[in-house]
Design a protein around this motif. Structure first.
Motif, PDB file in Angstrom:
ATOM      1  N   LEU A 155       2.168  -7.457   5.169  1.00  0.00           N
ATOM      2  CA  LEU A 155       1.896  -6.417   6.156  1.00  0.00           C
ATOM      3  C   LEU A 155       0.560  -6.646   6.854  1.00  0.00           C
ATOM      4  CD1 LEU A 155       3.114  -3.175   4.343  1.00  0.00           C
ATOM      5  CD2 LEU A 155       4.140  -4.252   6.344  1.00  0.00           C
ATOM      6  N   GLY A 156      -0.494  -6.899   6.054  1.00  0.00           N
ATOM      7  CA  GLY A 156      -1.810  -7.094   6.638  1.00  0.00           C
ATOM      8  C   GLY A 156      -1.912  -8.364   7.445  1.00  0.00           C
ATOM      9  N   TRP A 157      -1.291  -9.437   6.969  1.00  0.00           N
ATOM     10  CA  TRP A 157      -1.392 -10.723   7.658  1.00  0.00           C
ATOM     11  C   TRP A 157      -0.697 -10.684   9.015  1.00  0.00           C
ATOM     12  CZ3 TRP A 157       0.450 -16.054   5.321  1.00  0.00           C
ATOM     13  CH2 TRP A 157      -0.190 -17.082   6.010  1.00  0.00           C
ATOM     14  N   VAL A 158       0.547 -10.189   9.044  1.00  0.00           N
ATOM     15  CA  VAL A 158       1.270 -10.123  10.314  1.00  0.00           C
ATOM     16  C   VAL A 158       0.613  -9.113  11.250  1.00  0.00           C
ATOM     17  CG1 VAL A 158       3.514  -9.867  11.396  1.00  0.00           C
ATOM     18  CG2 VAL A 158       3.379 -10.676   9.050  1.00  0.00           C
ATOM     19  N   ALA A 159       0.137  -8.007  10.701  1.00  0.00           N
ATOM     20  CA  ALA A 159      -0.536  -7.006  11.524  1.00  0.00           C
ATOM     21  C   ALA A 159      -1.764  -7.595  12.213  1.00  0.00           C
ATOM     22  CB  ALA A 159      -0.938  -5.803  10.670  1.00  0.00           C
ATOM     23  N   ALA A 160      -2.472  -8.487  11.515  1.00  0.00           N
ATOM     24  CA  ALA A 160      -3.644  -9.135  12.119  1.00  0.00           C
ATOM     25  C   ALA A 160      -3.241  -9.961  13.331  1.00  0.00           C
ATOM     26  CB  ALA A 160      -4.337 -10.011  11.081  1.00  0.00           C
ATOM     27  N   GLN A 161      -2.111 -10.657  13.245  1.00  0.00           N
ATOM     28  CA  GLN A 161      -1.673 -11.485  14.375  1.00  0.00           C
ATOM     29  C   GLN A 161      -1.259 -10.611  15.565  1.00  0.00           C
ATOM     30  OE1 GLN A 161      -2.514 -14.483  13.440  1.00  0.00           O
ATOM     31  NE2 GLN A 161      -2.668 -13.629  11.369  1.00  0.00           N
ATOM     32  N   LEU A 162      -0.536  -9.538  15.299  1.00  0.00           N
ATOM     33  CA  LEU A 162      -0.109  -8.656  16.395  1.00  0.00           C
ATOM     34  C   LEU A 162      -1.297  -7.951  17.035  1.00  0.00           C
ATOM     35  CD1 LEU A 162       3.158  -7.085  14.901  1.00  0.00           C
ATOM     36  CD2 LEU A 162       2.866  -9.165  16.278  1.00  0.00           C
ATOM     37  N   THR A 163      -2.274  -7.577  16.209  1.00  0.00           N
ATOM     38  CA  THR A 163      -3.492  -6.969  16.754  1.00  0.00           C
ATOM     39  C   THR A 163      -4.207  -7.946  17.688  1.00  0.00           C
ATOM     40  OG1 THR A 163      -3.766  -5.620  14.766  1.00  0.00           O
ATOM     41  CG2 THR A 163      -5.718  -5.946  16.147  1.00  0.00           C
ATOM     42  N   ALA A 164      -4.266  -9.214  17.271  1.00  0.00           N
ATOM     43  CA  ALA A 164      -4.913 -10.229  18.103  1.00  0.00           C
ATOM     44  C   ALA A 164      -4.148 -10.459  19.402  1.00  0.00           C
ATOM     45  CB  ALA A 164      -5.036 -11.528  17.320  1.00  0.00           C
ATOM     46  N   LEU A 165      -2.822 -10.395  19.343  1.00  0.00           N
ATOM     47  CA  LEU A 165      -2.039 -10.535  20.572  1.00  0.00           C
ATOM     48  C   LEU A 165      -2.379  -9.431  21.565  1.00  0.00           C
ATOM     49  CD1 LEU A 165       1.538 -11.510  19.324  1.00  0.00           C
ATOM     50  CD2 LEU A 165      -0.036 -12.906  20.666  1.00  0.00           C
ATOM     51  N   GLY A 166      -2.509  -8.216  21.051  1.00  0.00           N
ATOM     52  CA  GLY A 166      -2.900  -7.114  21.923  1.00  0.00           C
ATOM     53  C   GLY A 166      -4.255  -7.349  22.564  1.00  0.00           C
ATOM     54  N   LEU A 167      -5.188  -7.886  21.789  1.00  0.00           N
ATOM     55  CA  LEU A 167      -6.524  -8.185  22.312  1.00  0.00           C
ATOM     56  C   LEU A 167      -6.453  -9.239  23.409  1.00  0.00           C
ATOM     57  CD1 LEU A 167      -9.727  -8.689  20.195  1.00  0.00           C
ATOM     58  CD2 LEU A 167      -9.139 -10.344  21.966  1.00  0.00           C
ATOM     59  N   VAL A 168      -5.672 -10.298  23.192  1.00  0.00           N
ATOM     60  CA  VAL A 168      -5.579 -11.389  24.167  1.00  0.00           C
ATOM     61  C   VAL A 168      -4.974 -10.899  25.473  1.00  0.00           C
ATOM     62  CG1 VAL A 168      -4.453 -13.590  24.689  1.00  0.00           C
ATOM     63  CG2 VAL A 168      -5.474 -13.212  22.445  1.00  0.00           C
ATOM     64  N   VAL A 221       5.980  -3.713  10.602  1.00  0.00           N
ATOM     65  CA  VAL A 221       4.647  -4.308  10.673  1.00  0.00           C
ATOM     66  C   VAL A 221       3.985  -4.000  12.011  1.00  0.00           C
ATOM     67  CG1 VAL A 221       5.172  -6.577  11.662  1.00  0.00           C
ATOM     68  CG2 VAL A 221       3.397  -6.365   9.925  1.00  0.00           C
ATOM     69  N   THR A 222       4.769  -3.816  13.068  1.00  0.00           N
ATOM     70  CA  THR A 222       4.192  -3.422  14.362  1.00  0.00           C
ATOM     71  C   THR A 222       3.592  -2.022  14.262  1.00  0.00           C
ATOM     72  OG1 THR A 222       5.809  -4.790  15.535  1.00  0.00           O
ATOM     73  CG2 THR A 222       4.644  -3.110  16.818  1.00  0.00           C
ATOM     74  N   ALA A 223       4.289  -1.142  13.577  1.00  0.00           N
ATOM     75  CA  ALA A 223       3.760   0.209  13.369  1.00  0.00           C
ATOM     76  C   ALA A 223       2.482   0.164  12.535  1.00  0.00           C
ATOM     77  CB  ALA A 223       4.809   1.090  12.682  1.00  0.00           C
ATOM     78  N   TYR A 224       2.472  -0.691  11.514  1.00  0.00           N
ATOM     79  CA  TYR A 224       1.278  -0.831  10.674  1.00  0.00           C
ATOM     80  C   TYR A 224       0.113  -1.409  11.473  1.00  0.00           C
ATOM     81  CZ  TYR A 224      -1.705  -2.294   6.777  1.00  0.00           C
ATOM     82  OH  TYR A 224      -2.770  -2.472   5.913  1.00  0.00           O
ATOM     83  N   ALA A 225       0.393  -2.369  12.346  1.00  0.00           N
ATOM     84  CA  ALA A 225      -0.657  -2.955  13.191  1.00  0.00           C
ATOM     85  C   ALA A 225      -1.233  -1.911  14.133  1.00  0.00           C
ATOM     86  CB  ALA A 225      -0.091  -4.133  13.975  1.00  0.00           C
ATOM     87  N   TRP A 226      -0.356  -1.083  14.687  1.00  0.00           N
ATOM     88  CA  TRP A 226      -0.831  -0.021  15.588  1.00  0.00           C
ATOM     89  C   TRP A 226      -1.740   0.949  14.840  1.00  0.00           C
ATOM     90  CZ3 TRP A 226      -0.310   5.293  15.529  1.00  0.00           C
ATOM     91  CH2 TRP A 226      -0.681   5.961  16.692  1.00  0.00           C
ATOM     92  N   TYR A 227      -1.336   1.317  13.627  1.00  0.00           N
ATOM     93  CA  TYR A 227      -2.151   2.225  12.821  1.00  0.00           C
ATOM     94  C   TYR A 227      -3.501   1.592  12.489  1.00  0.00           C
ATOM     95  CZ  TYR A 227      -3.817   4.748   8.700  1.00  0.00           C
ATOM     96  OH  TYR A 227      -4.604   5.429   7.802  1.00  0.00           O
ATOM     97  N   SER A 228      -3.500   0.328  12.078  1.00  0.00           N
ATOM     98  CA  SER A 228      -4.745  -0.362  11.730  1.00  0.00           C
ATOM     99  C   SER A 228      -5.664  -0.466  12.936  1.00  0.00           C
ATOM    100  CB  SER A 228      -4.436  -1.763  11.183  1.00  0.00           C
ATOM    101  OG  SER A 228      -3.659  -1.684  10.008  1.00  0.00           O
ATOM    102  N   MET A 277      -8.026  -7.471   7.493  1.00  0.00           N
ATOM    103  CA  MET A 277      -6.579  -7.390   7.292  1.00  0.00           C
ATOM    104  C   MET A 277      -6.073  -8.595   6.516  1.00  0.00           C
ATOM    105  SD  MET A 277      -4.993  -6.102  10.899  1.00  0.00           S
ATOM    106  CE  MET A 277      -5.786  -4.819  11.878  1.00  0.00           C
ATOM    107  N   VAL A 278      -6.538  -9.781   6.914  1.00  0.00           N
ATOM    108  CA  VAL A 278      -6.067 -11.005   6.268  1.00  0.00           C
ATOM    109  C   VAL A 278      -6.593 -11.110   4.843  1.00  0.00           C
ATOM    110  CG1 VAL A 278      -6.156 -13.530   6.364  1.00  0.00           C
ATOM    111  CG2 VAL A 278      -5.785 -12.207   8.453  1.00  0.00           C
ATOM    112  N   GLU A 279      -7.891 -10.847   4.660  1.00  0.00           N
ATOM    113  CA  GLU A 279      -8.484 -10.973   3.331  1.00  0.00           C
ATOM    114  C   GLU A 279      -7.849 -10.011   2.339  1.00  0.00           C
ATOM    115  OE1 GLU A 279     -12.910 -11.020   1.213  1.00  0.00           O
ATOM    116  OE2 GLU A 279     -12.663 -10.212   3.232  1.00  0.00           O
ATOM    117  N   ASN A 280      -7.595  -8.778   2.762  1.00  0.00           N
ATOM    118  CA  ASN A 280      -7.026  -7.778   1.856  1.00  0.00           C
ATOM    119  C   ASN A 280      -5.553  -8.028   1.546  1.00  0.00           C
ATOM    120  OD1 ASN A 280      -9.456  -6.388   1.714  1.00  0.00           O
ATOM    121  ND2 ASN A 280      -8.982  -5.092   3.473  1.00  0.00           N
ATOM    122  N   ALA A 281      -4.880  -8.813   2.392  1.00  0.00           N
ATOM    123  CA  ALA A 281      -3.443  -9.009   2.227  1.00  0.00           C
ATOM    124  C   ALA A 281      -3.079  -9.676   0.912  1.00  0.00           C
ATOM    125  CB  ALA A 281      -2.896  -9.839   3.394  1.00  0.00           C
TER     126      ALA A 281
END
Length: 499
Positions: A126-139, A377-384, A394-398
């Motif tokens: 959850l944390g690892w994929v959420a980190a990637q989706l969060t980064a996509l939003g940033l880009v 995981v998209t919902a989790y990324a949005w929440y994070s 996100m990655v370290e805690n995963a």
């Protein structure tokens, strides 16, 4: 111009993934690419999967604040994880010819351990994929100059990655990773030269400035609390990432055991090496535009590198940088969507059906799980994102949950003949209980909760195995060979692999 190039690259890469999906004929193709990939593709997959948003955005941001001692988990721990997998785990796991890492736990310890460890593996993603989706939003937010919000960019990215991962599975991941690694290397090397040219004295001046600022101090203060925190951070990714499905899939996708070993070692080595380029780029910003760095250090350190590229290099460098960044994120996100979905379908859901599923039905089940896991995981990324959780965190805690619950049964099962199913269950219970308890009552105490959980898991495995009356029946090389022969016969008859 930048946004159009980014969109064009995005469409072409998704099309490439859909084209690769034509190779998928059964669950083995979908999950492990038919166990046929050569060394160059295994190496690129290992590298590209791990070189994600945390490598380009998270690690540099943490380095800017804490130096080398703050990034012991990633890239050092993460890279060493892959090297350890190649040296000690790749060959014995490859010889078992399993479909998922969960199949190992079932074969070695039984159904209970299979289900519990598989659930832990799925949760860890959850944390690892959420980190990637969060980064996509940033880009997408940066390249569109704010026209697309981070949330909108995240949803667009998640949907497009889902398209080819859902259809093509491991074959789509393998082909796109191969192309994306080339883009990552070219883009990162080019932008490094472009940024170095902006600094008086070039790269040598950047390195000297970082050294003078104490950023290269690797070891913590020589006091118990600092040392334990350092060790806890290091082992979280170094050991907690070993019992992961994405790592296992790269081993299992190899055409032979030598490729499985060499690909993991080479991929891990390249990962550590290339992780230094984004660190160099981000620290260069402190010499090129100190005011911008000071401002973003207080607001969002993850924006230092994208802001540097947008404001201080030409459009060609911008295109190559964001192409490399998107490649890193896409390769990581697609692999980490597929891995937990295959595990959940194969090791948790499959045995719940009243009858044995055909290979075609099992393939459909995997795809349904991919779809639902992406939504979760998209919902989790949005929440994070709303909570302000950093990509690096996100990655370290995963990997904490797999460190305390999954690593010890895997390692002891392979290398300690007296390990039993009771020992594995005791290890999991002790590890999870200790970790969760300390996270609740003393998360910032002298003992990092995940490190205490790991030690408790080791203690539980030893005590549980020694006091249990059941005779351990470890998978010797002979057992593994016979199991492999049975699996090959199942594959030839289009039967599900691993059961």
């Amino acid at each position: 111009m930048l946004i159009w190039f980014v969109l064009l690259y995005w469409v072409l890469s998704v099309a490439l993934g859909l084209w690769a999906a034509k190779r998928v004929r059964n669950t083995s193709d979908y999950a492990v690419a038919g166990r046929s990939l050569p060394l160059v593709m295994i190496t690129t997959m290992v590298f590209a999967t791990w070189f994600g948003s945390e490598a380009v955005l998270g690690i540099p941001a943490t380095f800017m604040s804490e130096g080398f001692s703050g990034i012991v988990a990633d890239p050092f721990g993460a890279g060493l994880c892959l090297i350890l997998v190649g040296l000690f785990f790749a060959i014995p796991l490859y010889r078992m010819r399993l479909l998922t890492i969960g199949d190992y736990y079932k074969l070695r310890y039984g159904r209970i351990v299979e289900v519990v460890t598989s659930i832990c593996v799925v949760i860890s993603y959850l944390g690892w994929v959420a980190a990637q989706l969060t980064a996509l939003g940033l880009v997408f937010n940066v390249v569109s100059d704010g026209y697309l919000s981070r949330e909108t960019g995240m949803f667009i990215g998640a949907f497009s990655i889902l398209l080819y991962t859902l259809v093509g599975g491991m074959w789509s991941v393998a082909v796109t990773d191969f192309v994306q690694m080339i883009i990552i290397i070219i883009g990162m090397v080019y932008i490094a030269f472009a940024v170095a040219a902006q600094v008086d004295g070039g790269a040598a001046a950047v390195i000297a400035h970082a050294s003078a600022a104490g950023k290269f101090n690797f070891l913590p203060a020589l006091e118990p609390g600092a040392l334990l925190a350092f060790i806890g951070a290091g082992v979280t990714l170094m050991l907690g990432s070993i019992p992961q499905q994405d790592v296992f899939q790269r081993v299992a996708s190899s055409k032979n055991e030598k490729v499985a070993r060499a690909g993991s070692v080479l991929g891990g080595s390249f990962y550590i090496l290339f992780a230094f380029i984004p660190i160099f780029l981000a620290y260069s910003a402190s010499l090129i535009d100190p005011a911008m760095v000071t401002k973003l250090m207080d607001e969002d350190t993850q924006m230092i590198l994208p802001t540097l590229v947008m404001q201080h290099v030409g459009v060609v460098a911008q295109i190559l940088f964001f192409g490399a960044l998107l490649s890193a994120i896409k390769s990581c996100a697609s692999a980490t969507l597929l891995a937990p979905s295959v595990t959940f379908a194969e090791n948790i859901l499959r045995d719940l059906f009243p009858r044995k599923l055909s290979d075609k039905e099992n393939l459909l089940l995997m795809r349904v799980v991919v779809l639902n896991f992406t939504a979760l995981v998209t919902a989790y990324a949005w929440y994070s994102m709303q909570e302000g959780v950093t990509i690096y965190s996100m990655v370290e805690n995963a990997y904490k949950i797999t460190l305390v619950a999954c690593f010890v049964p895997l390692a002891f099962g392979l290398y300690w003949k007296r390990a039993t199913n009771i020992g594995a269950i005791t290890s999991i219970v002790f590890g999870l209980t200790t970790w969760i308890t300390l996270e609740l009552v003393a998360p910032e105490g002298m003992w990092p909760p995940q490190l205490a959980g790991l030690l408790a898991a080791i203690f539980g495995m030893i005590v549980g195995s020694l006091v249990s009356e059941a005779d351990a029946d470890p998978l010797t090389h002979h057992h593994a060979k016979r199991h492999g022969e049975r699996i090959e016969k199942q594959q030839q008859g289009s039967q599900p692999v691993g059961h």
